[in-house]
Enzyme design. Structure first.
Site, PDB file in Angstrom:
ATOM      1  N   LYS A  69      21.169  35.754 -13.136  1.00 39.47           N
ATOM      2  CA  LYS A  69      20.908  34.405 -13.641  1.00 39.47           C
ATOM      3  C   LYS A  69      19.547  33.922 -13.143  1.00 39.47           C
ATOM      4  O   LYS A  69      19.288  33.938 -11.949  1.00 39.47           O
ATOM      5  CB  LYS A  69      22.006  33.451 -13.142  1.00 39.47           C
ATOM      6  CG  LYS A  69      21.761  32.001 -13.504  1.00 39.47           C
ATOM      7  CD  LYS A  69      22.669  31.102 -12.695  1.00 39.47           C
ATOM      8  CE  LYS A  69      22.355  29.634 -12.837  1.00 39.47           C
ATOM      9  NZ  LYS A  69      20.987  29.261 -12.417  1.00 39.47           N
ATOM     10  N   LEU A 103      26.905  29.327 -10.048  1.00 45.83           N
ATOM     11  CA  LEU A 103      25.632  29.253  -9.322  1.00 45.83           C
ATOM     12  C   LEU A 103      24.948  27.972  -9.771  1.00 45.83           C
ATOM     13  O   LEU A 103      24.989  27.621 -10.960  1.00 45.83           O
ATOM     14  CB  LEU A 103      24.732  30.453  -9.653  1.00 45.83           C
ATOM     15  CG  LEU A 103      25.131  31.816  -9.070  1.00 45.83           C
ATOM     16  CD1 LEU A 103      24.148  32.891  -9.510  1.00 45.83           C
ATOM     17  CD2 LEU A 103      25.210  31.778  -7.549  1.00 45.83           C
ATOM     18  N   ASP A 104      24.299  27.298  -8.847  1.00 46.64           N
ATOM     19  CA  ASP A 104      23.600  26.059  -9.192  1.00 46.64           C
ATOM     20  C   ASP A 104      22.502  26.318 -10.230  1.00 46.64           C
ATOM     21  O   ASP A 104      22.003  27.430 -10.349  1.00 46.64           O
ATOM     22  CB  ASP A 104      22.878  25.469  -7.973  1.00 46.64           C
ATOM     23  CG  ASP A 104      23.829  25.151  -6.854  1.00 46.64           C
ATOM     24  OD1 ASP A 104      24.998  24.862  -7.134  1.00 46.64           O
ATOM     25  OD2 ASP A 104      23.365  25.195  -5.699  1.00 46.64           O
ATOM     26  N   TYR A 105      22.125  25.244 -10.880  1.00 46.31           N
ATOM     27  CA  TYR A 105      21.031  25.276 -11.854  1.00 46.31           C
ATOM     28  C   TYR A 105      19.788  25.952 -11.265  1.00 46.31           C
ATOM     29  O   TYR A 105      19.132  26.765 -11.910  1.00 46.31           O
ATOM     30  CB  TYR A 105      20.714  23.820 -12.221  1.00 46.31           C
ATOM     31  CG  TYR A 105      19.628  23.615 -13.237  1.00 46.31           C
ATOM     32  CD1 TYR A 105      19.839  23.939 -14.570  1.00 46.31           C
ATOM     33  CD2 TYR A 105      18.400  23.059 -12.859  1.00 46.31           C
ATOM     34  CE1 TYR A 105      18.852  23.727 -15.503  1.00 46.31           C
ATOM     35  CE2 TYR A 105      17.410  22.850 -13.790  1.00 46.31           C
ATOM     36  CZ  TYR A 105      17.631  23.184 -15.108  1.00 46.31           C
ATOM     37  OH  TYR A 105      16.652  22.979 -16.033  1.00 46.31           O
TER      38      TYR A 105
END
Ligand code: URA
Length: 236
Positions: A69, A103-105
């Protein structure tokens, strides 16, 4: 619409060729009527197919993929601000994928996606205590106090974290690179722990979950998990 023998093969009843034989022998019914015609096409959404009196349905093929990501993507199917989502990056996969955890931005790295609900459960259930390893660029250089703090637990959002590990990888001017291992999945946990230890996160990347490693996969790219990785998940 699809040919009856292909539909039967998708259901795991028999190979296409063998399915043809079963059809001509009169073992197959569509919507209650025996069908012996090989050219028969069916609508998999509407028609009811029976083989030897039992309704058959296509096997839901289980798929497991890992994505690297990139920052700037949300880990949800739809975002209220219309930001790009991780599902935009795996459009080629036709199965309905669900991200395992979040997962965070602004975090990058290893994200597993699957349509196997059991796998999601196994990878996220706290009792399995899966190691999640992050590579973090931090402000400042953690010392032995920080290491002890991570080991003994840090209060975040009114609750102490479970024992965690921080290892110094290298120092880079005002910053340091560290490997951080946690077993929980609380909201923005690594960022909050580092903030509480007075070493705020500059960048964060997940590199491993249990025995599944990001390796050399490039940002924005994905691959299917290997049989060994899938076996690891199933045996949890
Ligand atoms: N911890 C965080 O702070 N952010 C993540 O994305 C994952 C773990």
């Amino acid at each position: 619409m699809e040919r009856l023998q292909k539909y039967m093969a998708d259901c795991g009843v028999a190979s296409r060729r063998h399915a043809e034989e079963l059809i001509t022998k009169g073992f197959v019914k569509v919507n209650g009527n025996v069908v012996t015609e090989l050219g028969t096409k069916i609508d998999e959404k509407k028609d009811i197919v029976e083989y030897k009196g039992k309704v058959i349905k296509p096997e839901n093929k289980k798929v497991y993929i890992m994505l690297n990501k990139p920052e700037g993507y949300v880990t949800t199917a739809r975002d209220q601000f219309n930001r790009p989502t991780v599902l935009d990056l795996v459009k080629d996969v036709k199965e309905r994928l669900v991200p395992v955890g979040r997962l965070d931005y602004d975090t990058s790295g290893l994200l597993i996606l699957t349509n196997d609900g059991d796998a999601v459960y196994k990878l996220t259930h706290p009792k399995n205590e899966i190691n999640k390893v992050y590579e973090a660029k931090l402000f400042g250089v953690p010392d032995s106090n920080t290491i002890n703090l991570f080991r003994n637990g840090i209060m975040i959002d009114g609750k102490k974290t479970r024992p965690a590990k921080i290892e110094l990888l290298r120092v880079d001017g005002r910053f340091s690179w560290c490997a951080i291992t946690i077993h929980e999945g609380r909201n923005r946990q690594v960022r909050k722990m580092c903030q509480a230890a007075r070493h705020p996160v500059a960048t964060l990347r997940r590199v491993a979950e249990g025995e599944i490693y990001l390796g050399e996969l490039k940002k924005g790219e994905w691959r299917y998990l290997t049989n060994k990785e899938i076996r690891y998940i199933k045996e949890l």
